[in-house]
Scaffold this active site. Structure first.
Site, short mmCIF file in Angstrom:
data_model
loop_
_atom_site.label_atom_id
_atom_site.label_comp_id
_atom_site.label_asym_id
_atom_site.label_seq_id
_atom_site.Cartn_x
_atom_site.Cartn_y
_atom_site.Cartn_z
N LYS A 213 -2.82 -29.59 38.77
CA LYS A 213 -3.78 -28.89 37.80
C LYS A 213 -4.37 -29.67 36.92
O LYS A 213 -5.47 -29.10 36.50
CB LYS A 213 -3.21 -27.53 37.33
CG LYS A 213 -2.27 -26.59 38.30
CD LYS A 213 -1.95 -25.21 38.02
CE LYS A 213 -1.52 -24.48 39.16
NZ LYS A 213 -0.62 -24.92 39.92
C1 LIG Z 1 -0.19 -24.63 41.21
C2 LIG Z 1 0.57 -25.55 42.15
C3 LIG Z 1 0.55 -25.59 43.47
C4 LIG Z 1 -0.32 -24.41 44.22
O1 LIG Z 1 -1.55 -24.44 44.35
P1 LIG Z 1 -2.42 -23.32 44.37
O2 LIG Z 1 -3.92 -23.77 44.00
O3 LIG Z 1 -2.14 -22.21 43.84
O4 LIG Z 1 -2.41 -23.09 45.95
C5 LIG Z 1 1.30 -26.35 44.26
N1 LIG Z 1 1.99 -27.46 43.54
C6 LIG Z 1 2.03 -27.59 42.19
C7 LIG Z 1 3.23 -28.41 41.76
C8 LIG Z 1 1.44 -26.48 41.45
O5 LIG Z 1 1.34 -26.59 39.92
#
Ligand SMILES: *Cc1c(COP(=O)(O)O)cnc(C)c1O
Length: 483
Positions: A110
């Protein structure tokens, strides 16, 4: 480039307007009026670029209202704290390569989008003379990535609710060790859903929301989606440096359909992508959709707490942007499907299901706790690499979709140190934290504990919110789940 709503309402917006808006005014999501196209010659020219330079090129296609020099300054600042290649690739054998998206300050993917969002939000607010008080609820990853991206910004403050005593010590330290005056951690006596409901209540009070300049930075945010498009281009360029412009496939550990949507956009922009493989954990509402054509979100009570917690979703906020393309960009069909969803709890596009793979390259699979443990073990035995449980879900499902002669790139969405317990269960080792993580874990923590009480929260925000011109009617999308 203008941005329109998936439901067809409202006036088209510029990039800067759409990124401040969140949900479109008619309840839909902002999408590009048409996706930009990148030809093969341009792709080859991009091979020589650094990651921030590539980000500038890709984002300039979307943010046409922002001068290129300003974009270049923002992408340089966004990825400054990352290692020099920003997104490293590591082969792990059997035709699989990991794409390292977790090199940022909170050790999860993120950061890739949030760090850019922090830059571009501050920039857009400066240009419009406004301030923004971000109100969010988190069960861990989104909140810490948002705080690390927005800390110290002049025109932004953050009010982040988290469930008291329910985050891991690591997650707590990542958020609560920040001592910036514009970051407000609020631990609510309740569970994540209680935090989410408080956000909905306050953001749903339009007068309060406007008076306090409240907004959100959740996974439907347009700037996040576009910033994520960049690393699909980067990974393709690096994976084909030696071989030239062949096709590759990507596997994406998925929750809210944000990450993989960006890959879907990259493919439609002309990037030679063969398959986009969507991996879910036991909360497999998206795997079910891509296998059957029936989308049936689950109730919060049916959502399991798993060992890949950042993928524990009941519904996938960004799926509406895929539906818009599936329905040949017809907003009436999107509105009808979401009306069905409201009325009967599901929508059914079984007739279109064959197009998911044939036309869009989208296939899927599910991984369980036992799969994660087994995959962490087998990757470690094969290559010596330690992968986190979310990436393990990806590797497990990727293995089911590897094709001869097509490199399979698996997105590494978090570092294993964040999920040390599961690593211990799989490998029997206790991961050593680097020195700066020890310092973070030992640092004093800043958090306000509060009852699950909207009145108290209102008073807290009224006392601490930044004051300035409000931005008018910012619809936040806070009603959508995002952890
Ligand atoms: C947020 C997250 C995801 C999922 O991503 P999306 O964009 O919601 O599909 C997968 N792995 C980790 C470690 C995350 O923080």
């Amino acid at each position: 480039m203008r941005y329109i709503s998936t439901r067809g309402g409202g006036e088209p917006l510029s990039y800067s307007e759409a990124l401040l808006e969140g949900l479109a005014r008619d309840g839909g999501l902002a999408v590009p009026a048409e996706l930009p196209h990148v030809d093969g010659e341009t792709l080859e020219r991009w091979r020589a670029l650094t990651y921030p330079q590539l980000a500038t090129e890709v984002l300039a296609l979307f943010a046409t209202d922002i001068p290129r020099d300003d974009l270049a300054r923002m992408t340089a600042a966004a990825y400054e704290s990352f290692p020099s290649e920003v997104v490293p690739l590591r082969p792990i054998g059997d035709g699989l390569t990991l794409v390292g998206l977790s090199e940022g300050p909170t050790l999860a993917f993120k950061d890739m989008a949030m760090q850019f969002l922090g830059q571009v939000l501050e920039y857009a607010l400066e240009r419009s003379g406004a301030v923004l008080n971000v109100l969010g609820a988190t069960s861990g990853d989104t909140g810490s990535a948002a705080e690390h991206a927005l800390r110290g910004k002049d025109r932004i403050s953050v009010f982040m609710l988290s469930p008291l005593g329910r985050m891991s010590p690591f997650q707590r330290a990542q958020m609560f060790s920040l001592d910036d005056a514009n970051v407000h951690n609020i631990a609510i006596a309740g569970v994540f859903d209680d935090c989410q409901n408080l956000v909905k209540q306050l953001a749903g009070d339009l007068e309060f929301k406007r008076a306090q300049s409240l907004g959100a930075v959740n996974s439907i945010n347009l700037a996040r989606i576009t910033a994520q498009v960049v690393y699909y281009f980067w990974a393709w360029l690096r994976a084909t440096d030696a071989t030239g412009g062949a096709e590759v496939s990507f596997t994406v550990p998925s929750g809210n359909f944000g990450n993989i949507l960006s890959g879907f956009y990259a493919k439609r922009m002309g990037l030679p992508v063969r398959r986009l493989v969507l991996a879910t954990n036991e909360n497999n509402v998206l795997d079910e959709f891509f296998r059957t054509g029936v989308y049936r979100p689950r109730a919060a009570a049916e959502t399991l707490a798993t060992s890949s917690p950042s993928m524990d979703i009941s519904k996938a906020s960004n799926l509406e942007r895929f539906a818009f393309e599936l329905f040949d960009r017809d907003p009436a069909r999107v509105s009808a499907a979401w009306r069905e969803l409201d009325e009967q709890g599901f929508f059914d596009v079984t007739g279109d299901q064959p197009r998911f793979a044939e036309e869009f390259g989208l296939v899927s699979g599910t991984s369980t706790h036992d799969d994660r443990i087994e995959t962490i073990r087998s990757v470690h035995a094969g290559s010596g690499d330690i992968i986190d449980p979310h990436t393990a879900d990806g590797v497990k499902v990727a293995r089911e979709h590897v094709e001869d002669g097509v490199p399979m790139l698996v997105l590494e969405t978090a570092k294993p140190e964040k999920f040390a317990e599961t690593i211990h269960e799989a490998l029997g080792v206790q991961l050593e934290y680097p020195a700066e993580l020890h310092a973070m874990l030992a640092a004093p923590q800043h958090v306000t504990e509060m009852a699950d009480d909207a009145q108290q929260l209102r008073a807290f925000i009224e006392a601490a919110a930044l004051r300035g011109d409000t931005m008018g009617d910012i619809t936040t999308g806070a009603a959508r789940h995002d952890s």
